[in-house]
Enzyme design. Structure first.
Site, short mmCIF file in Angstrom:
data_model
loop_
_atom_site.label_atom_id
_atom_site.label_comp_id
_atom_site.label_asym_id
_atom_site.label_seq_id
_atom_site.Cartn_x
_atom_site.Cartn_y
_atom_site.Cartn_z
N GLN A 68 -18.15 -6.74 -0.65
CA GLN A 68 -17.19 -7.00 -2.14
C GLN A 68 -17.02 -8.71 -1.06
O GLN A 68 -16.19 -8.98 -2.18
CB GLN A 68 -15.57 -6.61 -2.63
N GLN A 120 -8.74 -7.28 -10.32
CA GLN A 120 -9.21 -5.95 -10.43
C GLN A 120 -9.28 -5.14 -11.02
O GLN A 120 -10.00 -3.90 -11.35
CB GLN A 120 -9.26 -5.97 -9.15
N HIS A 170 0.38 -0.98 -0.35
CA HIS A 170 0.42 -0.12 0.22
C HIS A 170 0.93 1.64 0.14
O HIS A 170 0.52 2.13 -1.00
CB HIS A 170 -0.48 0.00 0.95
O1 PAF Z 1 -8.21 -3.87 -3.28
C1 PAF Z 1 -8.76 -3.49 -1.99
O2 PAF Z 1 -8.12 -3.22 -1.54
C2 PAF Z 1 -10.16 -3.03 -2.22
O3 PAF Z 1 -10.75 -4.13 -3.73
C3 PAF Z 1 -10.34 -2.21 -2.95
C4 PAF Z 1 -9.56 -1.12 -4.25
C5 PAF Z 1 -10.14 -0.58 -2.01
C6 PAF Z 1 -11.23 -1.68 -2.96
O4 PAF Z 1 -12.63 -1.46 -2.01
#
Ligand code: PAF
Length: 282
Positions: A61, A155, A37
């Site tokens: 999700q 994603q 991150h």
């Molecule tokens: O990758 C993630 O941490 C999540 O899928 C995101 C993109 C923040 C959406 O909740």
């Protein structure tokens, strides 16, 4: 760093930035931040005047039997890490703020095709939840640039397709996967691994490298190749979900003429689901 707890506060701060015509970068996360991150934030800082990070564990999700409750929440430490990196604003909305009419009534964003294959086939509704929250967060933050990890490769493709399909006015960047020294792709879910599982986990990456080496060595029988490696992973103690070689852009089965491919992998180690991917240029 400004701490923003609700949408109206965010909108007000956003108006001030707009008046000073700054480039705004956005890094959406679910918190429990690790170097992966932080590398997204570093990349965002290189390209923008203002960096906004969000932390929101998105219930939409997660499947009914997944780890929504157990998902690690480490807000204090996350705040400290982001402050240290010089992030301008941290948006931490509540579920009620985000899903004001309740989850049952929520309008969805769904990217067909890409959302239903591979990970989407194993986790029905997952990418609909991701596309919906990312679309909502984009509407709230209104960034010029947005940064996502390539570790969640499918994603990233779903989000890029959504941005194109809905003519959203922002640029999406994928950032290279950050790995531990032994090769394991960094993930918040790695915390679930037991000591023994943690030692075994990087073997998935090693096996993926071996598979890619076989392709570079000339093998083109992808279906048999992935089957062989799934069996090897199973023998090592993994419970493979999928191992797929796809076209890197549309994630469809590759044709003979395709030069750019991606190997996508997901496997359970005990209760932990590990995912990883590797791009292949022929
Ligand atoms: O990758 C993630 O941490 C999540 O899928 C995101 C993109 C923040 C959406 O909740």
């Amino acid at each position: 760093m400004q701490l923003i707890k609700d949408i109206s506060e965010l909108r007000e701060i956003r108006r001030n930035w707009q008046n000073s015509a700054k480039v705004i970068a956005f890094v959406p996360t679910m918190g429990n931040l690790h170097q992966g991150h932080l590398n997204l934030v570093r990349e965002a800082k290189k390209q923008a005047d203002i960096v906004v990070v969000s932390i929101f564990v998105n219930p939409l999700q997660f499947g009914p039997d997944e780890d929504l409750e157990a998902y690690p929440r480490t807000l204090e430490n996350d705040r400290y890490l982001l402050e240290d990196l010089g992030v301008d604003a941290l948006f931490m909305p509540t579920t009620n703020d985000i899903y004001a009419r309740g989850l049952e009534q929520q309008t969805f964003v769904e990217v067909p095709g890409l959302s239903y294959m591979i990970c989407g086939a194993s986790r029905p509704g997952h990418f609909r939840g991701v596309a919906t929250i990312v679309c909502k967060l984009f509407n709230m933050v209104q960034p010029n640039l947005a940064f996502f990890g390539e570790k969640d490769f499918q994603q990233l493709q779903v989000i890029k397709a959504m941005v194109t399909d809905l003519s959203m006015n922002l640029k999406v960047f994928g950032v290279t996967t950050t790995r531990e020294d032994d090769g394991l792709a960094m993930s918040s879910r790695n915390h679930y691994l037991s000591g023994i599982e943690r030692k075994l986990a990087p073997t998935m990456y090693i096996k993926m490298q071996e598979l890619v080496d076989e392709i570079h060595g000339g093998r083109r029988d992808f279906s048999r190749l992935t089957q062989e490696y799934k069996m090897q992973l199973a023998k090592l103690g993994f419970n493979p979900d999928y191992l797929e070689i796809r076209n890197v852009e549309n994630l469809l089965q590759p044709g003979h003429e395709d030069q750019h491919l991606v190997l996508l992998a997901a496997a359970f180690l005990g209760k932990t689901r590990l995912i990883d991917n590797m791009q292949i240029s022929l």
